[in-house]
Scaffold this motif. Sequence first.
Motif, PDB file in Angstrom:
ATOM      1  N   UNK A 159      23.285   5.985  23.220  1.00 16.86           N
ATOM      2  CA  UNK A 159      22.437   5.419  22.157  1.00 16.86           C
ATOM      3  C   UNK A 159      21.405   6.381  21.594  1.00 16.86           C
ATOM      4  N   UNK A 160      21.487   7.639  21.952  1.00 18.15           N
ATOM      5  CA  UNK A 160      20.519   8.604  21.428  1.00 18.15           C
ATOM      6  C   UNK A 160      21.066  10.023  21.537  1.00 18.15           C
ATOM      7  N   UNK A 161      20.454  10.925  20.794  1.00 17.93           N
ATOM      8  CA  UNK A 161      20.751  12.351  20.948  1.00 17.93           C
ATOM      9  C   UNK A 161      19.460  13.129  20.700  1.00 17.93           C
ATOM     10  N   UNK A 162      19.179  14.084  21.571  1.00 12.67           N
ATOM     11  CA  UNK A 162      17.949  14.872  21.472  1.00 12.67           C
ATOM     12  C   UNK A 162      18.234  16.341  21.190  1.00 12.67           C
ATOM     13  N   UNK A 163      19.379  16.800  21.671  1.00  5.37           N
ATOM     14  CA  UNK A 163      19.730  18.221  21.528  1.00  5.37           C
ATOM     15  C   UNK A 163      21.218  18.334  21.195  1.00  5.37           C
ATOM     16  N   UNK A 164      21.523  19.146  20.181  1.00  5.64           N
ATOM     17  CA  UNK A 164      22.915  19.540  19.911  1.00  5.64           C
ATOM     18  C   UNK A 164      22.996  21.044  20.107  1.00  5.64           C
ATOM     19  N   UNK A 165      23.958  21.495  20.904  1.00  7.34           N
ATOM     20  CA  UNK A 165      24.201  22.932  21.018  1.00  7.34           C
ATOM     21  C   UNK A 165      25.601  23.223  20.476  1.00  7.34           C
ATOM     22  N   UNK A 166      25.659  23.927  19.348  1.00 10.85           N
ATOM     23  CA  UNK A 166      26.942  24.351  18.778  1.00 10.85           C
ATOM     24  C   UNK A 166      27.368  25.636  19.479  1.00 10.85           C
ATOM     25  N   UNK A 167      28.157  25.467  20.531  1.00  8.01           N
ATOM     26  CA  UNK A 167      28.554  26.610  21.364  1.00  8.01           C
ATOM     27  C   UNK A 167      30.051  26.926  21.243  1.00  8.01           C
ATOM     28  N   UNK A 219      26.248  15.836  10.670  1.00  7.33           N
ATOM     29  CA  UNK A 219      26.337  14.464  11.209  1.00  7.33           C
ATOM     30  C   UNK A 219      25.226  14.183  12.220  1.00  7.33           C
ATOM     31  N   UNK A 220      25.007  15.127  13.126  1.00  3.42           N
ATOM     32  CA  UNK A 220      23.961  14.923  14.137  1.00  3.42           C
ATOM     33  C   UNK A 220      22.588  14.985  13.470  1.00  3.42           C
ATOM     34  N   UNK A 221      22.448  15.864  12.472  1.00  6.06           N
ATOM     35  CA  UNK A 221      21.181  15.946  11.739  1.00  6.06           C
ATOM     36  C   UNK A 221      20.828  14.604  11.111  1.00  6.06           C
ATOM     37  N   UNK A 222      21.824  13.947  10.501  1.00 14.27           N
ATOM     38  CA  UNK A 222      21.572  12.618   9.896  1.00 14.27           C
ATOM     39  C   UNK A 222      21.141  11.614  10.952  1.00 14.27           C
ATOM     40  N   UNK A 223      21.802  11.674  12.107  1.00 12.33           N
ATOM     41  CA  UNK A 223      21.457  10.750  13.205  1.00 12.33           C
ATOM     42  C   UNK A 223      20.031  11.036  13.696  1.00 12.33           C
ATOM     43  N   UNK A 224      19.696  12.316  13.809  1.00 12.43           N
ATOM     44  CA  UNK A 224      18.339  12.675  14.272  1.00 12.43           C
ATOM     45  C   UNK A 224      17.269  12.213  13.272  1.00 12.43           C
ATOM     46  N   UNK A 225      17.598  12.271  11.978  1.00 12.10           N
ATOM     47  CA  UNK A 225      16.644  11.789  10.960  1.00 12.10           C
ATOM     48  C   UNK A 225      16.383  10.293  11.169  1.00 12.10           C
ATOM     49  N   UNK A 226      17.453   9.557  11.467  1.00 15.40           N
ATOM     50  CA  UNK A 226      17.327   8.110  11.781  1.00 15.40           C
ATOM     51  C   UNK A 226      16.409   7.910  12.994  1.00 15.40           C
ATOM     52  N   UNK A 227      16.655   8.723  14.031  1.00 17.80           N
ATOM     53  CA  UNK A 227      15.860   8.616  15.265  1.00 17.80           C
ATOM     54  C   UNK A 227      14.391   8.920  14.952  1.00 17.80           C
ATOM     55  N   UNK A 228      14.169   9.949  14.134  1.00 12.11           N
ATOM     56  CA  UNK A 228      12.799  10.350  13.802  1.00 12.11           C
ATOM     57  C   UNK A 228      12.030   9.209  13.119  1.00 12.11           C
ATOM     58  N   UNK A 229      12.729   8.419  12.304  1.00 10.51           N
ATOM     59  CA  UNK A 229      12.046   7.312  11.601  1.00 10.51           C
ATOM     60  C   UNK A 229      11.479   6.302  12.593  1.00 10.51           C
ATOM     61  N   UNK A 230      12.153   6.153  13.747  1.00 10.13           N
ATOM     62  CA  UNK A 230      11.694   5.188  14.751  1.00 10.13           C
ATOM     63  C   UNK A 230      10.708   5.804  15.726  1.00 10.13           C
ATOM     64  N   UNK A 231      10.785   7.127  15.887  1.00  5.23           N
ATOM     65  CA  UNK A 231      10.024   7.765  16.968  1.00  5.23           C
ATOM     66  C   UNK A 231       9.466   9.110  16.466  1.00  5.23           C
TER      67      UNK A 231
END
Length: 259
Positions: free
Chosen positions: A82-90, A126-138
């Motif tokens: 239900x969340x993501x805090x870090x993406x590592x493109x490795x 995709x993860x950036x969009x999800x993180x923007x959503x998360x940022x709105x709440x937190x």
Amino acid sequence: MESSSPVALITGASRGIGRGIALELAGAGYDIVVNYTTRPEAAAETAHGVEERGRRVLIARADVASREDRESMIAETREAFGRIDVLVNNAALSSLVRVDILDAPEESFDRVLAVNLKGPFFLTQAVGRWMVEIRKRDRARRLHIVNISSISEYTASVLRGDYCVAKAGLGMLTQLFADSLAPHSICVNEVRPGIIATDMTAGVKEKYDRLIAEGLTPLRRWGQPEDVARAVRALVGGDFDFTTGAAIDVDGGFHIRRL
Ligand SMILES: NC(=O)c1ccc[n+]([C@@H]2O[C@H](COP(=O)([O-])OP(=O)(O)OC[C@H]3O[C@@H](n4cnc5c(N)ncnc54)[C@H](OP(=O)(O)O)[C@@H]3O)[C@@H](O)[C@H]2O)c1
């Protein structure tokens, strides 16, 4: 339900540097998404290491070059944590054949660019969009994206030109997403490894043993996956929250111009 621990998704975490990052971040308290594409047994080994460190793990098979695979990996991550805090493109692969660029086949260019550049581009989107959503709440959450590039970003190797072109593109990708996501306090940085002992370099071990002994890297040793992993942990762990669009060289000093 949202996990109470931070979550890190690491592409290509079944082996090498990606595994090192997964274990390092698990040790730092992150639950981990272990992405792989061809070797489930290697992914399971990384997952075991994550669990040994007391963290939760999701194994996600996905070819980062495939839109469907990227979408299903993100859906699985949402479902599991239900969340993501870090993406590592490795995740990345080397040129399919080592030949001079005058003879390099288009098939290798297409595959290398798809995995090493298009995959990170659209996964970051995709993860950036999800993180923007998360940022709105937190407003307080620490959100980071790290790209694992290479000294090949600025060093010409004519026998694997497509790999160099993809890594150069990854440098601009870092700048672009750093700029785009900065208004949301999401940091995007790059770790630039030098010569690291993994399966990717196993075939050229003797050549690099010799070059390193002759001083190719001022620090005369092979890099280890843990060297890169510790740099990633430092970037995402709270000491670099005012740093974005930066590249950290983890290369034994390879980048120093010398006379
Ligand atoms: N080793 C070095 O000297 C060095 C130097 C500079 C930069 N780098 C960079 O560091 C990163 C890791 O390299 P490494 O040396 O650890 O490589 P590696 O040992 O060859 O491991 C590659 C990893 O990427 C995964 N992978 C490959 N293609 C994928 C795809 N299409 N979708 C998802 N996962 C995929 C592999 O999964 P499977 O196990 O399922 O195949 C594996 O986990 C790469 O970005 C590489 O360019 C490495």
